[in-house]
Design an enzyme around this catalytic site. Structure first.
Site, PDB file in Angstrom:
ATOM      1  CB  ALA A 117      -0.927  -0.001   1.212  1.00 61.26           C
ATOM      2  CG  ASP A 118       3.513   2.353   3.260  1.00 56.73           C
ATOM      3  OD1 ASP A 118       2.752   3.307   3.490  1.00 56.73           O
ATOM      4  OD2 ASP A 118       3.916   1.576   4.133  1.00 56.73           O
TER       5      ASP A 118
END
Length: 398
Positions: A169-170
């Site tokens: 996600a990052d």
């Protein structure tokens, strides 16, 4: 032969950033030639500095995401510290922040406020769930967003969902922030105006869920978790070999299945067997298909299996460890490794994936110590040594 300059030479970026999403985005800008000023807290800095000590005493996340930056350690809660950052932003081309939702706005460092004051500025807000909506103020660590975006539901085995082994996600948010900055700078080149850029981790990772998301939304069942296998292709998995290695292979069409049956499995009749001749049949009979393939590869060493599959034109790979990747012959042959300076000495790092033939090599600058550039940056803003010393005494800078 003269080389073209790096595409972001002359671009200045100020980043109030932490963890992975914003730092990875701005590191890529630094690699392409931008000057990146990283604003950190005086009392410890970016908290990713403390995740581990794996990189010869430095944190592996921090080393990965922060090379080529200047570290300014300043307390944004002190009006004097905030004034320093605002002065830097006034002379910058790009501002990036990924503070907790609402924190940047309270400081007047949100994209909308900054772009209203500085029309040429490109300002990026990176958040967990985006502005507005019931999730806007939820904590948004990578694992949580992987779960909310559904990635964990399609990753793992039939009996056990697992998160991705990297901060997906990052990384997704970082890549969209990076490309958003490039797009906004391109627009500024034609209109003269920068503007706000907004990226959320949930939006970014939900976009990466495109295949299972569309499969599930448009009438089919959501793809089941299949480990290393594929939900609609067979054979497509990792198979053990005689020396304990695991070799992955993927048969994409029935012509490839014929070659596999004839040249590797030693059972050419399977090319015509109605239980195996088509991908639909092989998928329906996945267990038997895997048994046939597994039995044949178990008679070979890993090297023999890969050689046989390559000779038959079958896509294949080793199931590498992290150590194997660090010694990967393809990366070595293509000279992809460099050394990056750091407070603990040179560290190995991969060249960035973007290659610009005929241009200067990416600028893989040093990993900064906390506050390493504070004095030089304040001096460039016209601050005297006495003023700097007073700020340090008061704990405003480090």
């Amino acid at each position: 032969m003269d080389t073209s300059p790096l595409p972001l030479d002359g671009i200045t970026v100020v980043a109030v950033e932490q963890a992975v999403a914003a730092p990875l985005a701005t590191r890529q800008l630094a690699d392409l030639g931008a000057r990146v000023i990283k604003v950190e807290r005086p009392d410890g800095g970016d908290f990713a500095r403390g995740y581990d000590t794996a990189a010869r005493g430095l944190a592996s996340h921090f080393v990965w995401c922060n090379r080529g930056k200047e570290s300014l350690a300043v307390d944004l809660k002190d009006p004097r510290g905030l004034a320093v950052v605002r002065e830097l932003v006034a002379g910058a081309d790009v501002f990036v922040q990924n503070l907790a939702q609402g924190a940047a706005a309270r400081l007047g460092l949100d994209a909308a406020t900054l772009c209203a004051a500085h029309p040429r500025l490109v300002a990026v807000d990176i958040s967990g769930y985006g502005e507005g909506g019931p999730y806007a103020h939820k904590r948004a660590y990578d694992m949580l967003v992987q779960c909310e975006a559904g990635l964990v539901s399609v990753t793992g085995t039939a009996g056990q969902p697992v998160k991705a082994g990297i901060p997906a996600a990052d990384i997704a948010a970082a890549m969209y922030a990076f490309s958003g900055v490039l797009a906004a700078l391109l627009r500024r080149g034609t209109t003269g105006r920068g503007g706000p850029v907004q990226v959320s981790m949930l939006d970014a990772l939900a976009e990466w869920m495109g295949h299972p998301l569309h499969q599930g939304m448009h009438g089919s069942a959501t793809p089941p978790r299949t480990g290393l296998a594929h939900s609609v292709i067979a054979p497509y998995d990792a198979y053990g070999t005689a020396d304990g290695e695991r070799v992955l292979l993927s048969v994409q069409n029935d012509r490839e299945w014929r070659r596999l049956a004839e040249q590797v499995l030693g059972e050419p009749e399977l090319a015509e067997d109605p239980d195996f001749a088509t991908n639909t049949a092989r998928t329906a009979n996945r267990k038997r298909t895997d048994e046939v393939v597994g039995r044949a590869l178990a008679r070979l060493t890993g090297r023999e299996a890969l050689d046989a599959l390559e000779a038959a034109g079958i896509a294949c790979a080793r199931l590498n460890t992290v150590a194997d990747v660090a010694a990967h012959p393809q990366l070595a042959a293509r000279d992809r490794w460099r050394e990056v300076e750091s407070p603990v000495g040179p560290l190995r790092a991969l060249l960035p994936p973007i290659t610009l033939p005929g241009g200067a090599e990416p600028r893989m600058g040093a990993v900064p110590a906390l506050g390493e550039h504070t004095d030089a940056l304040l001096r460039a803003l016209g601050m005297t040594d006495e003023q700097t010393a007073a700020l340090r005494r008061d704990g405003v800078i480090a």
